[in-house]
Design an enzyme around this catalytic site. Structure first.
Site, short mmCIF file in Angstrom:
data_model
loop_
_atom_site.label_atom_id
_atom_site.label_comp_id
_atom_site.label_asym_id
_atom_site.label_seq_id
_atom_site.Cartn_x
_atom_site.Cartn_y
_atom_site.Cartn_z
N GLN A 174 18.97 4.23 0.73
CA GLN A 174 18.97 3.98 -0.71
C GLN A 174 17.91 4.83 -1.41
O GLN A 174 17.84 4.83 -2.64
CB GLN A 174 18.69 2.50 -0.98
N ARG B 253 19.21 -8.17 -1.76
CA ARG B 253 19.57 -8.00 -3.16
C ARG B 253 18.44 -8.45 -4.09
O ARG B 253 18.67 -8.93 -5.18
CB ARG B 253 20.86 -8.77 -3.48
N CYS B 254 17.25 -8.35 -3.58
CA CYS B 254 16.03 -8.56 -4.36
C CYS B 254 14.92 -8.25 -3.40
O CYS B 254 14.75 -8.92 -2.39
CB CYS B 254 15.89 -9.98 -4.87
N GLU C 16 20.57 -7.52 -9.34
CA GLU C 16 19.98 -8.62 -8.58
C GLU C 16 20.07 -9.96 -9.27
O GLU C 16 19.95 -10.99 -8.61
CB GLU C 16 18.48 -8.35 -8.38
#
Lengths: 177, 146, 780, 291
Positions: C218, C365-366, C735
C-alpha cells in the site's frame, strides 16, 4: 548460501501424471499434468489464464470458482485430471464476441466490485445462479453466493449487480450468453 | 492435555521398572510402525508413523529419562516433530509395590503445537489419549506373567 | 456546476478500473510470470517460543525441484537476519537461534515450482527445544516473567513503552467531583485483515544489478526506502511496483520477512523469485490489529453532563512493535478517544508489551487506534446513559460538541475541523424510526423478548498528516500528485498513493476533471511504480483523498495558473482578464470568448507565449494543515434468541458525513465494505491463542469472514459538512464505517440484555457469550 | 498450499475400485467429492500414496425410491440431494441437511457417500441417517455387505468401512404414514461445521401419539451420535411440550462435545437440548401435515 542444483525428474512414476483433454472457454486443450496439479494451477500456470484467483487454500472463499460443465466448483479443491473430458469456463470466457456478459455489465454498473480479486469467482457463481434461477430474490442471491467471500463490498452492490444482470437477461432475446 | 491412568500387574516391581526403563522394550508396545533406539544411557530417538485413519504422518522422536528414583518413579519426556507440528509429552510414571505385583500409575501433559494443534486438534485429541492408553495397556499385557 | 458531462465531483461515474477486473485481466502480484522464475515457500515454527537446536536441510535439498534452502544463519552472514519495523523496533527476517511465535518464518525453500517448494517445506527437519511462552500480556509484565527480547542488550522486562497524554491530576479531581462515574473493562481482541488476496512479491535482479520487486504494498515509496536502508542498495537501483492489489486494509503496509527472503533468493540464484503467502502463513504471521485491553471511566453530573474521561490501556504488540503509527504517536490517534463530546478533563495512558505472538498493532481498516478509541467512548456513553436512566440518543444529543464550536480544540490536543453530530444522529433516528423502535422494545420486553437498539456517534480522525507532527521513520506524511496534460488535451496523472479497491483511478480522475475541465475519460491515473510515480507515503488510514486528492487539486490549479497565461495569449488579452468559469478560461465578463483546457494544452506545445516554458504539467506535494474529522451516527437493531444466544441484526442505518463527496457510488461502496468489516469482528472474527501460544484460527474454517448470508442489509445516508481546510472540502471515508460500527452492535446487544444487568460484552458477540450473559442470571 | 504427489487411478467399475483399494491396503484413499480430502492433503495432514477417483464409475449417482427404500448412490452430490423432489416431499430431513452442508459451491462437488463415510463428526448427513434408521451398502473384495447406520460410526474418521471397501449406496427406509423428519443446524456462519446439528424423525398415529422416533446429533462427540434414550423415550408418548423437553434433556445427556472456538461443553450440551426440542417440534409439525 547453499544452492544445490538438482535436476528435475523428467519421468514421473506411473500414474503420477496424465494427459488430459479439456475444453477451456471453448478452446480444446490437450495437456500433460501431474495428477496432483490443482485445476486452479492448471488454468493459471499452464494456460496463463490468471483471471481465476487463489484466496484461502482450503475451499472457503470461492475466489477460484470456475464452471465445470456448467457447475460452479472451487478450482483449488479440484484436480486438473478430474476435468478430463469436461468443459471448463473461467472469467476469461464470459465475454463473447467482444460483448460483455450481463453479469459483467451488472457488476460494473452497480459497483459490485472494489479490489476485483474475488470478482471473477463471484461472477462465475452468479452466472450459474442465474442459469438455474433467472429471477432470484435477494435472499436467494445471498444464499447463492454464500460460498464466495468478498472483503470489500459488503455484498450490497453484488446483490444489486446480480439483480441487474437478471433483469437484462430477462429482457434479452433467448439464446444469449 | 492431561493424561492419567493406572494398572496393576502380577509382576515384580524391578521387572516392571526395567521394562519401562528400556526404550527398545517399551517401543514394542507401540502398535504404529516405529523405529526407536537408545542413543545413550538416558536418551533415545527414532521415528513413529502415527495418526488417525488416513491422517497419518511420520514423526521424528527424541526422548529422555529423568528424575529417576528406581524402582519408584521415572519421568519420561518425549518430543515428536512431523506434519508441521510438535507433540511434546512429559509423563511421570510411578511404580508401587503391592502384595501381588506392581501398581503402575502414569500422569502427565501432552502438548500439541503447529498444524495439528491449530487445524487437527478437533480430530486428534481423542486419538492421542487413546494411543497413550493403548501403549500402557500393551505394556500391561506384556508384563502380565503367562 | 456542469459537472455531469465531465464526470466531475459529485457524479457517480462508473469505475474506470472495472474494465480489466471484470474481464479477469487484472494484474495482481501472482499474475506476474517471468521466464526462469523460481518459487519461495516458507517453513514455519510449530512452537510459540523455542530454541532452534538444529536445522537439517538434507531431506529438503533431496526433494526434486528444490534448489536452495535459506536459514537465519545464512542471512546473519549477510547481516540481513534482522530488519527494522516501521516503529523503529526490530524484527527477525529469519531466526538464528530462537523462534518467537507460532507460525514464524524459520526457513525459506526455493524450488522450480510451487509444488516442489511445498514438498521441500514438508520434508524439512528442525530440532527445537520448546520454552514456556508468554501469552498473557498482563503476565508479561510480572516481575518474574521471562524476558523475551534478549536480543536487546540490557533489557530487563517485556515493557515496550509507556505513553500518556492529558491532565492526570485534573482528571482525577474532576472524576472525584462528578456525580456519577462509571468504569468498564473492554477488550478489543486481536483480528486480522484477511484481504482475499494474501501478501506476496516477485523479486528480480537484472543484468545491471537493478532490483525490481512487484509487491503487494500500500506504500511502495516507503517500502523502497526501507529496502534501501536494509540492503544498502542505492535507491535508484530499486524499483518497487505495486500492481493491482486484492484488498489491503492496512495489512499490506508492513515489510514482511518473506519479501526480504525472496529478494535474497533472487540475488543469490540470479533468477526471479516469487513468494505468495498461503492463507495459513497470512493468518499466523502477518501483522495483526487491535489487541487493546482498555480500562476506562467517565464521569457526569447527575443531570447528564459529561465531565471527565480516564483511560488506562495495555497493548499487546506481540514480539515486536511493528505498528505503522506516526513516530510521535506510538498509540496512534488513540487520544481521539474523547470522541464527539466536549470533555473538560481527560487523561489517557497506554503501555505496550511484548508477548510470544506475531507483530500486532497494525491495521484492520484503521491503522491508528481510532477503532479502539471509538469503541471505548461509545460504549462508555451508553453505559453511562443507562446508569442515568436516560435514553442513549437523548444523552448524546445533550452532550455533543455543537456545530458552532468548530474548529473545536479537544482536551487531548486535536483540533476537529468541522462537524454537525446532532444532524447526523437525528437523521439516523428519523430513517430508522427510533421512537417507534423504542415503543416496540417496551412491548417486547413485556413479553420477555429480547430486542436491542444501539447507537454509535463516532468521530474519526484521518488524513495523516501535517508534517509538523506526522512522520513514519522520519519521512513526513505528505502525499503527491503529478499531472501532465498532453498536447491533445489528454491527461496522465500519477500519485504517491496506491489504490487497493478504493477506485483511485476514477475518483482522482473526477477531481482532475472538475479542476481541469477535461472529461474523466480523458484522464489516466497511475500509481504504484516508484520509477514513475512521485514520492508519497501511500494509501492507508483514509489518507488518500485528504492528502493526494488535495495534491491533485493544487497541481491542477498550478496548471490552471499557467493555462490562464496561455489562454490570455491565445485570446490576446492580459492574463489578469482571464477567469476560470464553467471549466473554461474565459475573458472576464465575456462568456462567448473562452478557451478550453484542451485548446490551451495544444497551444502549450505548439504555440506557447515566448519566454514561457513549453508544456503543461505540475507536481504537488501536499502537506495538510490539519487532519480531517469525518463522523457519523449509526443505529443497529438486533433481536436475540434467548435460548441460543444467536443475534439477528434486523436493521442497520448508517449516516455518514465525510465532507464533500467526489463519487457517491464509490463512497457508498466504501461504507458498505467498512460496515461489513465493522460487523465481522463484532460478531465473528477473532484470533485467539491457547495457553501454549497456538493460533486458534489458522484458516478460514476458524477465522470467520462473514458471507452474504450473515452480513446485514446496510442502509446508508449522508450529511455533508465540508472540511474547511481541504481544498475541496473532502475528508476521507474508507475507515469510518469499520471504526464506527462495532459499538453500535455491542450497544444494541447490551441494550437487549438490559433485563439481565449486563453492562458490557467484549466482541466478538458469539452466541456462547450471549447465552452465558443470559444464563449467569437465569440458568437453563 | 499444495498437495503431495500420489498415484491416480480412475476405475470404471466398483469392482475395479475395490480391487485397487485391496491391492494397496491402507495406502489408497477414495477420492469422491474431494472437498475434505483435498484440503487435508494441501495441509499435508493426509498424504495418501494412491487416490482412487470413483467419480467416473457409471450409475453411482442417483436418488430413487422403490417400495422399501430411498436409494442414494454414493457419488450423488449433496446439492442434488436437496434438489430432489422425492427427497423434498418425503425425506425433508435430508433436504434440510442438504441445504446446510458447507456452502453452495462445495455442495456441487461433495458427495453423499463421502459425507456419510468420511467419519467426520462435523458432517451433517450421518445424524440424519442415524435418525432415519438408514443402512449402507458396502462393496469389498469378498462381496457386498449391508450395515445399519447405527453402530457404523466407531470413532473420529473410523467407521465400519475397511480400507479395502467402499460405500456404494445409502438406503433410507421409506417412511410410513404419519412420519415427519427435520434437520437443524446451529452454525456460526455459512460454511462452518455445526456447533450442534440435530436430525429428528417421528412417526405419529392419527391421535397424535408418537409411535416411534429417532434422533441423531452432529458434532457433539467423537462421532455422529444416535440419541438412543431420547429416541426410545418418545415411543408411545403423546406429543406435548413437556415430553419434547424431556426427550431433549435425554439427548443432551447422550452428547459428549469437546470445547472449541464454538464454545465450552456446558454451552454445547445446552444447545443439544434446545435444538433437539426445536427439531422434534418441526418434525412433529411435518408429521401432522405441516411444512
Amino acid at each position: 548460501m547453499a544452492i544445490d542444483a538438482v535436476e528435475v525428474q523428467s519421468a514421473m512414476p506411473n500414474h503420477r501424471s496424465k494427459t488430459i483433454h479439456v475444453t477451456v472457454n471453448g478452446v480444446p486443450r490437450e495437456s500433460h499434468v501431474e495428477a496432483r496439479t490443482l485445476l486452479v494451477s492448471y488454468l493459471r500456470e499452464h494456460l496463463k489464464l490468471t483471471g481465476t484467483h487463489i484466496g484461502c487454500d482450503t475451499g472457503h472463499c470461492g475466489a477460484c470458482t470456475v464452471l465445470v460443465d456448467g457447475t460452479p466448483v472451487k478450482s483449488c479443491m479440484f484436480l486438473a485430471v478430474q476435468s478430463d473430458g469436461s468443459e471448463v469456463r473461467s472469467v476469461e470466457g464470459l465475454e463473447t464476441g467482444g460483448k460483455l456478459h450481463p453479469v459483467q455489465e451488472g457488476f460494473h454498473k452497480e459497483h459490485g466490485l472494489q479490489c476485483g480479486y474475488c470478482t471473477p469467482g463471484m461472477m462465475m457463481t452468479s452466472v450459474a445462479l442465474l442459469a438455474a434461477n433467472p429471477n432470484p430474490t435477494e435472499d436467494e442471491i445471498r444464499r447463492g453466493i454464500s460460498g464466495n467471500l468478498c472483503r470489500c463490498t459488503g455484498y450490497v452492490n453484488i446483490v444489486k449487480a446480480i439483480q441487474s444482470a437478471a433483469k437484462e437477461m430477462a429482457a434479452a432475446p433467448k439464446g444469449g450468453p | 492435555m492431561h493424561v492419567e491412568g493406572d494398572f496393576h500387574v502380577r509382576s515384580a516391581r524391578t521387572l516392571v521398572w526395567a521394562f519401562f526403563r528400556d526404550p527398545a522394550t517399551l517401543a514394542t508396545c507401540l502398535e504404529d510402525p516405529h523405529e526407536i533406539h537408545a542413543t545413550d544411557a538416558t536418551h533415545f530417538e527414532g521415528t513413529l508413523t502415527a495418526g488417525v485413519a488416513f491422517i497419518r504422518g511420520t514423526f521424528r522422536l527424541r526422548g529422555s529419562y529423568a528424575s529417576e528414583t528406581p524402582p519408584n518413579q521415572m519421568q519420561v519426556t518425549l518430543q515428536g516433530s512431523g506434519m508441521g507440528s510438535g507433540v511434546d509429552a512429559a509423563l511421570t510414571v510411578s511404580f508401587a509395590e503391592g502384595s501381588e505385583g506392581t501398581g503402575v500409575h502414569w500422569t502427565g501433559e501432552i502438548k500439541m503445537s503447529g498444524t495439528i494443534a491449530t487445524v487437527g486438534e478437533r480430530l486428534v485429541k481423542g486419538t492421542v489419549d487413546k494411543k497413550v492408553t493403548a501403549l500402557f495397556e500393551a505394556a500391561r499385557v506384556k508384563l502380565e506373567p503367562a | 456546476m456542469a459537472t455531469a458531462p465531465l464526470g466531475g465531483i459529485g457524479v457517480s461515474v462508473p469505475r474506470k478500473e472495472d474494465a480489466r477486473f471484470i474481464r479477469g485481466k487484472g494484474n495482481y502480484v501472482d499474475d506476474v510470470q517471468l521466464p526462469g522464475m523460481l518459487f519461495l515457500d516458507i517453513v514455519r515454527s510449530p512452537y510459540a517460543y523455542a530454541k532452534i537446536l538444529a536445522i537439517h536441510k538434507e531431506k529438503t535439498l533431496a526433494v526434486p525441484g528444490v534448489l536452495a534452502v535459506i536459514t537465519g544463519k545464512d542471512l546473519e552472514a549477510a547481516k540481513l537476519s534482522w530488519m527494522p519495523t516501521l516503529m523503529s523496533d526490530t524484527q527477525m527476517v529469519l531466526p538464528t537461534d530462537t523462534v518467537m511465535f507460532q507460525g514464524q518464518e524459520v526457513v525459506g525453500v526455493v524450488a522450480t515450482d510451487r509444488y516442489a517448494a511445498a514438498d521441500g517445506v514438508a520434508a524439512m527437519e528442525i530440532d527445537y527445544e520448546p520454552m514456556t511462552p508468554v501469552i498473557d500480556p498482563f503476565k508479561a509484565l510480572d516481575p518474574g516473567a521471562p524476558v523475551l527480547r534478549t536480543d536487546k542488550p540490557g533489557r530487563k522486562d517485556n515493557h515496550i513503552w509507556h505513553w500518556e497524554v492529558g491532565d492526570k491530576d485534573g482528571t482525577a479531581q474532576a472524576l472525584k467531583e462528578s456525580d456519577v462515574v462509571i468504569k468498564e473493562k473492554i477488550y478489543i481482541p486481536r483480528i486480522h485483515v484477511s484481504s482475499i488476496e494474501t501478501c506476496g512479491c516477485v523479486a528480480q535482479v537484472d543484468s545491471m544489478g537493478k532490483l525490481t520487486v512487484w509487491l503487494t504494498t500500500q506504500a511502495p515509496h516507503a517500502i523502497r526506502t526501507v529496502f534501501a536502508l536494509v540492503s544498502g542498495l542505492p535507491e535508484n537501483q530499486i524499483r518497487i511496483i505495486s500492481p493491482d492489489i486484492g484488498g489491503g486494509f492496512g495489512g499490506k503496509v508492513p515489510v514482511y520477512p518473506g519479501y526480504v527472503i525472496a529478494v535474497v533468493a533472487a540475488l543469490t540464484t540470479g533468477h526471479p523469485v516469487k513468494f505468495i503467502e498461503d492463507r495459513t502463513g497470512n493468518l499466523t504471521s502477518d501483522s495483526f490489529a487491535r489487541d487493546y485491553h482498555i480500562e476506562a471511566e467517565i464521569g457526569a453530573t447527575k443531570d447528564g453532563r459529561l465531565t471527565a474521561l480516564r483511560v488506562k490501556t495495555l497493548a499487546d504488540h506481540g514480539y515486536t512493535d511493528a505498528a505503522a503509527n506516526p513516530s510521535k504517536f506510538p498509540a496512534g490517534m488513540f487520544h481521539v478517544i474523547t470522541g464527539s463530546y466536549p470533555f473538560k478533563k481527560a487523561f489517557v495512558e497506554v503501555d505496550a508489551v511484548y508477548t510470544n505472538k506475531p507483530p500486532g498493532g497494525i491495521a484492520y481498516r484503521c491503522s491508528f487506534r481510532v477503532t479502539e478509541a471509538v469503541h471505548a467512548i461509545e460504549r462508555l456513553i451508553d453505559i453511562l446513559a443507562h446508569q442515568l436512566k436516560m435514553d442513549p440518543a437523548e444523552f448524546r444529543l445533550k452532550n455533543f460538541i455543537p456545530p458552532e464550536a468548530f474548529p473545536f480544540p479537544s482536551v487531548l490536543g486535536w483540533t476537529y475541523d468541522s462537524g454537525n453530530y446532532a444532524g447526523a444522529l437525528k437523521k439516523a433516528m428519523e430513517i430508522i424510526d427510533y421512537a417507534g423502535l423504542r415503543k416496540e422494545q417496551v412491548e417486547k420486553r413485556k413479553r420477555g423478548e429480547l430486542m436491542g437498539i444501539g447507537i454509535s456517534s463516532f468521530t474519526e480522525i484521518v488524513g495523516a498528516g501535517p508534517s509538523k507532527d506526522f512522520d513514519i521513520l522520519g519521512i513526513k506524511m505528505f502525499d503527491s500528485a503529478e499531472v501532465r496534460i498532453h498536447p491533445t488535451g489528454k491527461v496522465l496523472a500519477r500519485f504517491g498513493t496506491k489504490s487497493q479497491g478504493q477506485g483511485h483511478e476514477t475518483t482522482y480522475a473526477q477531481i482532475l476533471a472538475e479542476e481541469l475541465g477535461i472529461p474523466v475519460e480523458g484522464i489516466s491515473v497511475e500509481e504504484g511504480d516508484t520509477d514513475t510515480a512521485p514520492y508519497g507515503l501511500g494509501t492507508y488510514a483514509s489518507r488518500s483523498t485528504p492528502t493526494a486528492g488535495a495534491a491533485a487539486v493544487i497541481a491542477a490549479r498550478k496548471i490552471r495558473e499557467k493555462g490562464a497565461k496561455i489562454a490570455a495569449h491565445l485570446l490576446e488579452v492580459s492574463p489578469d482578464d482571464i477567469e476560470w468559469v464553467d471549466h473554461k478560461f474565459q475573458v472576464k465578463g465575456v462568456p462567448g470568448k473562452s478557451k478550453t483546457m484542451a485548446d490551451v494544452a495544444f497551444a502549450a506545445y505548439t504555440n506557447h507565449p515566448q519566454g514561457m516554458e513549453a508544456g503543461l504539467e505540475a507536481v504537488d506535494y501536499y502537506d495538510p494543515p490539519n487532519m480531517t474529522y469525518p463522523f457519523g451516527s449509526y443505529i443497529a437493531v438486533v433481536d436475540i434468541d434467548k435460548e441460543t444466544g444467536q443475534i439477528k441484526t434486523r436493521r442497520f442505518v448508517a449516516v455518514d458525513d465525510c465532507g464533500t463527496i467526489i463519487n457517491p457510488m464509490i463512497v457508498d461502496g466504501q461504507i458498505h465494505g467498512g460496515l461489513t468489516m465493522g460487523f465481522a469482528p463484532s460478531m465473528l472474527e477473532e484470533i485467539q491463542y491457547d495457553a501454549d501460544g497456538n493460533n486458534k484460527a489458522t484458516s478460514f474454517l476458524e477465522y470467520l469472514l462473514p458471507t452474504a448470508v450473515e452480513t446485514p442489509h446496510w442502509e446508508t445516508a449522508k450529511t455533508t459538512t465540508p472540511s474547511p481546510h481541504h481544498p475541496i472540502g473532502a475528508k476521507g471515508v474508507g475507515e469510518s464505517a469499520t471504526v464506527g460500527a462495532p459499538p453500535a452492535f455491542v450497544n444494541a446487544v447490551v441494550d437487549a440484555l438490559e433485563p439481565y444487568g449486563v453492562t458490557n460484552i467484549d466482541i466478538p458477540l458469539s452466541s456462547y457469550k450471549i447465552w452465558q450473559a443470559i444464563h449467569s442470571k437465569d440458568p437453563p | 498450499m499444495y498437495p503431495p504427489n500420489f498415484e491416480y487411478y480412475v476405475p470404471s467399475t466398483v469392482e475395479e475400485a475395490v480391487g485397487l483399494l485391496d491391492q494397496h491396503q491402507g495406502d489408497a484413499k477414495i477420492l469422491a467429492g474431494g472437498q475434505s480430502l483435498i484440503a487435508m492433503m494441501k495441509l499435508r495432514l493426509a498424504q495418501p500414496a494412491i487416490l482412487v477417483d470413483i467419480n467416473r464409475i457409471p450409475n453411482l449417482a442417483y436418488v430413487r425410491e422403490d417400495d422399501k427404500f430411498l436409494r442414494i448412490g454414493a457419488t450423488t452430490r449433496t446439492a442434488e440431494l436437496s434438489r430432489s423432489t422425492i427427497v423434498q416431499a418425503r425425506y425433508p430431513i435430508l433436504s434440510d441437511a442438504g441445504r446446510e452442508i458447507a456452502d453452495p459451491i462445495v455442495r456441487n462437488r461433495g458427495t453423499v457417500g463421502g459425507n456419510v463415510s468420511h467419519g467426520d463428526p462435523g458432517n451433517d448427513l450421518p445424524a440424519c441417517l442415524l435418525a432415519m434408521g438408514a443402512e449402507f451398502e458396502i462393496h469389498g473384495p469378498k462381496g457386498i455387505r449391508t450395515l445399519p447406520a447405527r453402530g457404523f460410526y466407531q470413532d473420529t474418521f473410523v467407521t465400519s468401512v475397511a480400507t479395502n471397501e467402499m460405500m456404494t449406496e445409502i438406503r433410507v427406509p421409506r417412511p410410513g404414514a404419519g412420519t415427519g423428519s427435520a434437520y437443524s443446524k446451529m452454525e456460526r456462519k455459512v460454511g462452518d461445521f455445526a456447533t450442534v446439528g440435530v436430525g429428528a424423525r417421528v412417526v405419529v398415529d392419527s391421535s397424535g401419539k408418537i409411535l416411534n422416533a429417532g434422533i441423531g446429533l452432529t458434532n457433539v462427540g467423537p462421532t455422529a451420535i444416535y440419541a438412543t434414550a431420547a429416541s426410545d423415550f418418545l415411543a408411545g408418548k403423546t406429543d406435548s411440550d413437556a415430553v419434547l423437553a424431556q426427550a431433549a434433556v435425554l439427548a443432551r445427556d447422550a452428547s459428549a462435545p469437546s470445547p472449541d472456538n464454538r464454545g465450552p461443553v456446558d454451552f454445547k450440551k445446552d444447545m443439544v437440548r434446545i435444538w433437539t426440542r426445536r427439531t422434534l417440534r418441526k418434525a412433529l409439525d411435518r408429521a401432522k401435515g405441516g411444512k
